[in-house]
Design an enzyme around this catalytic site. Structure first.
Site, PDB file in Angstrom:
ATOM      1  N   ASN A  79      44.152  62.894  84.133  1.00 17.58           N
ATOM      2  CA  ASN A  79      42.967  63.023  82.985  1.00 17.58           C
ATOM      3  C   ASN A  79      42.973  62.083  82.291  1.00 17.58           C
ATOM      4  O   ASN A  79      43.921  61.392  81.426  1.00 17.58           O
ATOM      5  CB  ASN A  79      43.588  64.402  82.250  1.00 17.58           C
ATOM      6  CG  ASN A  79      42.446  64.762  81.133  1.00 17.58           C
ATOM      7  OD1 ASN A  79      42.046  63.733  80.388  1.00 17.58           O
ATOM      8  ND2 ASN A  79      42.262  65.830  80.619  1.00 17.58           N
ATOM      9  N   GLU A  95      38.125  64.735  82.736  1.00 15.11           N
ATOM     10  CA  GLU A  95      37.555  64.461  81.382  1.00 15.11           C
ATOM     11  C   GLU A  95      37.053  63.069  81.699  1.00 15.11           C
ATOM     12  O   GLU A  95      37.267  62.011  80.529  1.00 15.11           O
ATOM     13  CB  GLU A  95      38.682  64.364  80.433  1.00 15.11           C
ATOM     14  CG  GLU A  95      38.583  65.898  79.654  1.00 15.11           C
ATOM     15  CD  GLU A  95      39.317  65.696  78.232  1.00 15.11           C
ATOM     16  OE1 GLU A  95      38.685  65.998  77.389  1.00 15.11           O
ATOM     17  OE2 GLU A  95      40.673  65.550  78.498  1.00 15.11           O
ATOM     18  N   ASP A 128      44.123  68.839  85.487  1.00 12.60           N
ATOM     19  CA  ASP A 128      44.608  69.482  84.246  1.00 12.60           C
ATOM     20  C   ASP A 128      44.171  70.889  84.118  1.00 12.60           C
ATOM     21  O   ASP A 128      42.995  71.489  84.059  1.00 12.60           O
ATOM     22  CB  ASP A 128      43.768  68.835  83.107  1.00 12.60           C
ATOM     23  CG  ASP A 128      44.042  69.215  81.826  1.00 12.60           C
ATOM     24  OD1 ASP A 128      44.743  69.843  81.794  1.00 12.60           O
ATOM     25  OD2 ASP A 128      43.488  68.528  80.842  1.00 12.60           O
ATOM     26  N   ASN A 150      45.366  73.061  81.734  1.00 16.17           N
ATOM     27  CA  ASN A 150      45.480  73.431  80.584  1.00 16.17           C
ATOM     28  C   ASN A 150      46.377  74.707  80.340  1.00 16.17           C
ATOM     29  O   ASN A 150      45.894  75.575  79.576  1.00 16.17           O
ATOM     30  CB  ASN A 150      44.028  73.646  79.997  1.00 16.17           C
ATOM     31  CG  ASN A 150      43.497  72.370  78.993  1.00 16.17           C
ATOM     32  OD1 ASN A 150      44.201  71.800  78.391  1.00 16.17           O
ATOM     33  ND2 ASN A 150      42.370  72.023  79.432  1.00 16.17           N
ATOM     34  N   ASP A 200      49.498  69.536  83.541  1.00 18.36           N
ATOM     35  CA  ASP A 200      48.845  68.856  84.708  1.00 18.36           C
ATOM     36  C   ASP A 200      49.770  69.322  85.834  1.00 18.36           C
ATOM     37  O   ASP A 200      51.069  68.758  86.271  1.00 18.36           O
ATOM     38  CB  ASP A 200      48.853  67.494  84.737  1.00 18.36           C
ATOM     39  CG  ASP A 200      48.004  66.881  83.265  1.00 18.36           C
ATOM     40  OD1 ASP A 200      46.982  66.820  83.238  1.00 18.36           O
ATOM     41  OD2 ASP A 200      48.593  66.709  82.265  1.00 18.36           O
ATOM     42  N   ASP A 234      45.980  60.435  76.695  1.00 20.12           N
ATOM     43  CA  ASP A 234      47.055  61.212  76.273  1.00 20.12           C
ATOM     44  C   ASP A 234      47.803  62.137  77.218  1.00 20.12           C
ATOM     45  O   ASP A 234      48.802  62.745  77.140  1.00 20.12           O
ATOM     46  CB  ASP A 234      46.786  62.391  74.995  1.00 20.12           C
ATOM     47  CG  ASP A 234      45.354  62.964  75.367  1.00 20.12           C
ATOM     48  OD1 ASP A 234      44.627  62.915  76.539  1.00 20.12           O
ATOM     49  OD2 ASP A 234      44.741  63.650  74.361  1.00 20.12           O
ATOM     50  N   HIS A 235      47.285  62.132  78.574  1.00 17.59           N
ATOM     51  CA  HIS A 235      47.999  62.595  79.792  1.00 17.59           C
ATOM     52  C   HIS A 235      48.366  61.373  80.539  1.00 17.59           C
ATOM     53  O   HIS A 235      48.110  60.314  80.320  1.00 17.59           O
ATOM     54  CB  HIS A 235      46.920  63.417  80.596  1.00 17.59           C
ATOM     55  CG  HIS A 235      46.366  64.532  80.049  1.00 17.59           C
ATOM     56  ND1 HIS A 235      46.640  65.781  80.627  1.00 17.59           N
ATOM     57  CD2 HIS A 235      45.326  64.613  79.130  1.00 17.59           C
ATOM     58  CE1 HIS A 235      45.887  66.465  79.769  1.00 17.59           C
ATOM     59  NE2 HIS A 235      45.174  66.129  79.074  1.00 17.59           N
TER      60      HIS A 235
END
Length: 261
Positions: A7, A34, A149, A151, A222, A251-252
């Site tokens: 991501n 993303e 991802d 979530n 993930d 941030d991943h």
């Protein structure tokens, strides 16, 4: 064949970070989430010049998924079946051809917050569509890697502080049950199987706020799910944690699996 998921949290903002990581990895195929770009706005030529075939399913400013591959791709499809009215760009499939043909399903599952509410309803409905598609993929009896991802924080050990997530859509009982309903069809959670008895982590996401990275206040959202035929080919799997410490990082961090394919 090494297959990775990343991501990137906005491909235009992180072209250099992605380029640096690609230079450091021996991945043959990377699924991105993303990308936050329409198809025509994706920096396609940049990555093609580096030797990658590029397939995108983009959306302006939000969501978006892509596949970068050094191996031939066939039968590329875009969009998760089951709702023709769904305009969010969150799902892409392709067959990558190595020693074996492997079906790749790359996804960016809805966040679902705030919950309850329409966004959470959409998340659960999307997961039910994914469950149905996952069953079809298993029925093909091909090696399949369904990655991205999700979530979803599957278990308390997948969060540094699970008590802080109890009312979050990523960790609600209904979310976790929907994830288990998919895994229990016969999928292997590749990152977890690497260390099934771990009591904490590994993590794949650290928020930009609150010094989460510095405090290792992370979560694992993930995931790489392998069909039985893909699991039989698994050699190793990993998390490229150091990517979070780079310049202008996502941030991943990337997660990956290596198959004998």
């Amino acid at each position: 064949m090494k297959i990775a998921s990343f991501n990137i949290n906005g491909v235009k903002a992180r072209v250099q970070a992605l380029t640096d990581w690609l230079a450091s990895t021996d991945a043959d195929l990377v699924v991105l989430q993303e990308i936050k770009s329409v198809d025509e706005g994706f920096p396609r030529e940049h990555f093609q010049d580096l030797g990658w075939q590029v397939e995108t399913h983009g959306q302006k400013g939000f969501n978006g998924v892509a596949i970068l591959s050094r191996l031939p791709l066939e039968d590329v499809t875009r969009g998760l079946p089951g709702d023709d009215a769904d305009e969010q760009a969150r799902y892409i499939e392709a067959t990558v051809v190595g020693t074996h043909a492997v079906r790749i399903a790359g996804l960016y599952l809805p966040n679902g917050n705030p919950a309850p509410g329409p966004k959470y309803d959409y998340k659960l409905a999307w997961m039910e569509r994914l469950r149905l598609r996952a069953a079809e993929l298993l029925a093909s009896e091909l090696p399949v890697v369904m990655l991205g991802d999700y979530n979803i924080i599957p278990e308390p050990r997948d969060a540094a502080h699970p008590d802080r997530w109890t009312e979050d859509a990523l960790f609600l009982p209904q979310s976790r049950a929907a994830f288990r309903a998919i895994v229990n069809q016969g999928w292997t959670d590749a990152v977890r199987i690497r260390d099934p008895w771990a009591t904490r982590g590994p993590f794949t996401f650290w928020d930009y706020q609150g010094s989460a990275w510095e405090r290792d206040n992370g979560i694992r959202i993930d995931h790489l799910l392998l069909s039985p035929q893909a699991a039989d080919l698994m050699i190793e799997t990993g998390v490229d944690r150091d990517a979070r410490a780079g310049e202008k990082p996502s941030d991943h961090v990337p997660v990956w699996v290596r198959l004998a394919a």
